[in-house]
Every structure is written in structure tokens, then in C-alpha cells.
Design an enzyme around this catalytic site. Structure first.
Site, PDB file in Angstrom:
ATOM      1  CG  ASP A   1      -0.284   0.371   2.571  1.00 48.89           C
ATOM      2  OD1 ASP A   1       0.904   0.760   2.677  1.00 48.89           O
ATOM      3  OD2 ASP A   1      -1.048   0.002   3.458  1.00 48.89           O
TER       4      ASP A   1
ATOM      5  CE  LYS B   1     -12.722   1.054  -7.369  1.00 43.60           C
ATOM      6  NZ  LYS B   1     -13.026  -0.047  -8.153  1.00 43.60           N
TER       7      LYS B   1
ATOM      8  CG  ASP C   1      -0.547  -4.017  13.243  1.00 43.99           C
ATOM      9  OD1 ASP C   1       0.206  -4.970  13.717  1.00 43.99           O
ATOM     10  OD2 ASP C   1      -1.792  -4.026  13.451  1.00 43.99           O
TER      11      ASP C   1
ATOM     12  CG  MET D   1      -5.859  12.872  12.651  1.00 42.48           C
ATOM     13  SD  MET D   1      -6.748  14.149  12.896  1.00 42.48           S
ATOM     14  CE  MET D   1      -5.518  15.193  12.985  1.00 42.48           C
TER      15      MET D   1
END
Ligand code: SAH
Length: 506
Positions: free
Chosen positions: A37, A59, A92, A173
Site C-alpha cells: 500500500d 481508484k 501494523d 488522521m
């Protein structure tokens, strides 16, 4: 009996590649496919020979597979095709990371999986920025909170309960949510004077920490123009930060260093930059390839014992030549009594994996010095130089002058890469690198060639150049590239030392 593969959900840690677990490393070694990611440091992909794909929940992200459904599907399909799959996730896998949703999808599809925990961003940000969330004088509890990216879920956060929480608050955040978060906390009764801070890009060389009382945090952060990702911390532990901060004090902290070595040889330079607190950026300009065919090398390997001296001027030369000897069934005994010269310590060390020790390493690690040292030994002797298909020709001329009967043999090729990767070129054009370390004259040439005009304008200005040797400096100058630092010892370690020194005088 199924022939399904297996999926490992692996925590990549917060950024510093050294924070990957040993188990995570083993998974990367074993993988056929790695889906990583946007928060996982791509430097970790050096540890796998798997096919790799970047995922993004947005996307539209170019070249990335997106959407949780699609990611789940990809994991399941690859495992069903018998592959060992690593799903590499920043921090994690389960802490605000949707890893559990992936696990559930795998379980439902009957796919075998394991979860490898990672160092979550909060913990790493705390320790790298000097924040002890549970310091016994200040807090006996710590809460990890996400001020949700999904605003419809925000309503579920009970800010009054959070404001009353008797311990350190850590928020995962986006920065754009900070204003709203601070307002909600103040409205819920948290004091405006509560110590607070933001750590952005934690554990990367670009780590920044901004501390201010909660009521002023948003303004302080706006003034500092931070980059995502970031963690916000609210609690008394912030007051002790200065006493235990360490990461930000390292010599190359905040510096991005372009490493021009071919990727396969970059490991030790990367480790060293990380140790010094800098961020290595891989910027290979050449690729090391085997000879087009091995016939000439194989023929030479058959008559190795005819030589008195075998000369290596690079690690690649050693690995390619002696690696080939090994591959065709030979070993060090084929060398008979030949003596071995190596241009420098790294080349010398690389002999060791073949059970060999250099008889001669010159005091200065360059061709002239090697020629000086060899001169007294080579008159009337048969010398073989295992070399690249291109490079400097100082050595043959000098050795022949000294009376050697010299043969040269191309044992590997030095091939220019056709282009920098788009990501690296963009970074260069934006001037986001602080240094580029030039490891040879041919690398200086390739760099000049691979830079766009915009990137070229940054060289010598925002992006400084460091050179490994006077020969490299001279070539860079001929190409119109200004060199800001030069190594005194002509090795990659020496090159990084020169950068550290140049940074220290600033
Ligand atoms: N699974 C991850 C968290 C994913 S949620 C983990 O365990 O760390 C994404 C949020 O993590 C970001 O919005 C940011 O708040 C935080 N984050 C991730 N990496 C970070 C880093 N290097 N520095 C600061 N915050 C980070």
C-alpha cells in the site's frame, strides 16, 4: 488436497525499513507476489524478487490497483493460483489498516493466511520524536484514535469521552482534519493549554515535529507546511520531548541522498544512509549485466593457472568472473598459484565469498595507485585483468609499460539505463533530493544524460553533487556539473563521509 498458495498480511512498519520484523523479511524473501500500500516504504521491495504491485484505495491512482474489493479479489485469485502472496501494509496490518477485512475475505474464501504484526505509526512516531506516551509521571493509559476519513462515521466519535480520557491521546488522521479535531476537543472541555504536537513523516529523514498548546496547534502546523502522513499527540508527555529526542540529531537527518549505484550493489550504501538518519533514494543510472555470451570467459577460466597475477578493479568483476567459475563446476583450486590484486577494500572483501584473499590492495583505491603497486611485481609476468566492457584504460598502459604480458577479459557489462523511473525524475525536478552521490565518471555521464532540463537545473543548485574521486569530479566538471563535496577515501563509505562533513560545516 488443495494446491492453494498462502497469503501473509505483513506490517511494513512506519517507514524506516529497519523496522520491518524478521518474520516480515522472511515473507518478502519467499513471496511470488507482493501487493503493497501507499504507506509501505518501497525500499522494502529490495528484499523480494517477487512481482510487485502498488495498491491504492483511491481508484484513480495511476498504475495502482484500487478499491478494497479489488484488493481482496487479487489476493484470493493469486493464492488460488498457488502463489505465496505478501500483502504489505504500512505500520501494523490491523491498526486502522483494514487488514482484518482482508483476513475475513481470505477466511471466507478458504485461503490459508498468517498475520505478521508491524510497528504501528503511533508507537514509532512517539519513539522517534521523543514522546513517551505512558511516562509514569504523566499517563497510565494511551488511546489510539482515528478521526475518520469517512465523515459519516465521525458522528460515532464521542469527543466528550475522548476529552475525559485519563491519558495520552494519539490521533491517526490526515492533516486536513486537524482543525476540526482541535475544535471538537476544545468544545468537549479539553483545556486549550494541553501540550500537543504533530509528528509528520515519522521515521523518515523528512520527519518533522511541531509542538504547541492544543489551542494553538492548528495555527502552528499551518505555518510549518507539513507533508502527510502525520500523527497528532495530545498529552503531558509532549513536555518531555526535548530531553529524549534522538532521531532528529543524527548527522544526515532531514537529508535525501540519491544513490546512483546499480540496485544490486546499493545495499551497504542504503544501510549507511539510514544509519546516519538520511533517506536513501535509489537513482541507478547503470545496470550490471553478464557478458553477451560466456565463451571468452569460459575459455579463459580453463587456462587460469597460466597467469601470475589476476587483477580485479570492481566487486562486479569478482562476482561475475568467479561466480561463473563456480557455476560451471570449478572453484578456487582452479586458480593455482596466481596472485590476486584488488583495487580497494570492497573488491577485496568480495573475494572472500569465494574463499580467496587479495595479495595486494593499493593504498589509494584507484587505477593509478594500483598500477604503482603492481609495477615492481609484473615485469615479464603474465597478468590477467578481469574488467567491464567499458571504463578507464589507465591500467593496461601502465602495466604494459612496466613489462607485463597483459591480457584483458570483459567479464561483465556496464549498461546505461534508458531512463530514470518517473517517480524519481519527478522528485529530482522538484528539487526534493539534497544530494546525489556520484560513484564513478560513467555514472556522472549517465546522470547528465538521464536528467530532463528541469532536473538538470536543480543539479548543483538545490540538489548538490558529491563525487567519489578526483577523476569523477573532473568528469562531472567537464559535463558542466558542479561538485560540492569529494571523498578523501575513494569508496562509497568515503563518499558518504564527505557528505556528512559538508553538512556539518553548513
Ligand atoms: N496501519 C497503519 C495506519 C494506517 S492509517 C499503522 O499501523 O501505522 C493511516 C494513518 O497512519 C495516516 O493518516 C497517519 O495518521 C498514520 N501514519 C502512517 N504512517 C505514518 C508516518 N510515517 N508518520 C506519521 N503518521 C503516519
Amino acid at each position: 488436497m488443495t494446491s492453494n498458495g498462502k497469503v501473509y498480511l505483513v506490517g511494513a512498519g512506519p517507514g524506516d525499513p529497519g523496522l520491518l520484523t524478521m518474520k516480515g523479511l522472511r515473507c518478502l524473501h519467499a513471496a511470488d507476489l507482493v501487493l503493497y500500500d501507499g504507506l509501505a516504504n518501497p525500499l522494502l521491495l529490495r528484499f523480494t524478487s517477487a512481482e510487485t504491485e502498488r495498491t491504492s484505495r483511491i481508484k484513480s491512482q495511476a498504475g495502482a490497483i484500487g478499491g478494497q474489493e479489488e484488493i481482496n479479489r487479487r489476493l484470493i485469485e493469486a493464492a488460488q493460483a498457488g502463489k505465496t502472496v505478501v500483502r504489505l501494509k504500512g505500520g501494523d496490518p490491523y491498526i486502522f489498516g483494514r487488514g482484518s477485512e482482508e483476513a475475513a475475505a481470505l477466511a471466507a474464501a478458504g485461503i490459508d493466511f498468517e498475520v505478521v504484526p508491524g510497528v504501528t505509526a503511533a508507537v514509532a512516531a512517539g519513539e522517534y520524536a521523543g514522546l513517551s506516551f505512558t511516562h509514569r509521571d504523566y499517563a497510565s493509559a494511551v488511546a489510539f484514535v482515528t478521526a475518520h476519513e469517512d465523515p459519516t462515521k465521525d458522528a460515532s466519535l464521542d469527543y466528550e469521552a475522548i476529552a475525559r480520557f485519563p491519558g495520552t491521546l494519539v490521533f491517526y488522521m490526515g492533516l486536513q482534519r486537524l482543525d476540526a479535531l482541535v475544535k471538537s476537543l476544545l468544545r468537549a472541555g479539553k483545556s486549550a493549554s494541553t501540550p500537543a504536537c504533530i509528528v509528520s513523516c515519522a521515521t523518515y529523514a523528512g520527519q518533522q515535529t511541531i509542538a504547541a498548546p492544543l489551542g494553538q496547534l492548528a495555527d502552528a502546523v499551518r505555518a510549518a507546511a507539513l507533508h502527510p502522513p502525520s500523527i497528532s499527540v495530545v498529552g503531558e508527555c509532549v513536555t518531555r520531548r526535548e530531553a529524549i529526542a534522538w532521531f532528529e540529531k543524527r548527522p544526515l537527518f532531514g537529508r535525501r541522498i540519491g544513490i546512483t549505484r546499480p540496485v544490486a550493489q546499493a545495499a551497504s550504501a542504503i544501510e549507511r544512509v539510514l544509519e546516519l538518519g538520511g533517506e536513501p533514494i535509489l537513482l541507478p543510472t547503470i545496470e550490471i549485466l553478464p557478458p553477451k555470451d560466456w565463451r571468452a570467459v569460459d575459455a579463459m577460466l580453463a587456462r587460469l593457472c597460466e597467469f601470475d597475477w589476476l587483477v580485479f578493479t570492481s566487486v562486479n568483476g569478482v562476482e561475475s568472473f568467479l561466480g561463473r567459475l563456480w557455476d560451471i563446476g570449478g572453484d578456487a583450486r582452479k586458480l593455482g598459484t596466481v596472485q590476486i590484486a584488488a583495487i580497494g577494500p570492497a573488491t577485496g572483501r568480495s573475494l572472500r565469498q569465494f574463499g580467496l584473499r587479495p595479495d595486494l590492495v593499493p593504498p589509494a583505491y584507484r587505477a593509478e595507485s594500483l598500477a604503482d603497486e603492481l609495477r615492481p611485481h609484473v615485469s615479464g609476468r603474465r597478468v590477467l585483468w578481469a574488467r567491464a566492457d567499458r571504463g578507464r584504460d589507465v591500467l593496461p598502459a601502465e602495466l604494459i609499460k612496466a613489462g607485463a604480458s597483459l591480457e584483458t577479459l570483459v567479464v561483465y557489462r556496464n549498461v546505461d539505463l534508458a531512463a530514470f523511473s518517473k517517480i524519481e525524475l519527478d522528485r529530482l525536478e522538484r528539487g526534493e533530493l539534497d544530494w546525489i552521490a556520484l560513484g564513478s565518471p560513467s555514472i556522472a555521464e549517465s546522470l547528465a544524460k538521464l536528467c530532463s532540463d528541469a532536473a538538470r537545473r536543480q543539479l548543483g543548485q538545490r540538489v548538490r553533487l558529491a563525487s567519489i574521486s578526483p577523476v569523477t569530479t573532473a568528469r562531472a566538471k567537464e559535463l558542466g556539473l558542479a561538485v560540492a563535496a569529494q571523498a578523501t577515501e575513494y569508496t562509497w563509505d568515503g563518499l558518504l563521509d564527505a557528505i556528512v562533513e559538508a553538512e556539518a560545516v553548513k
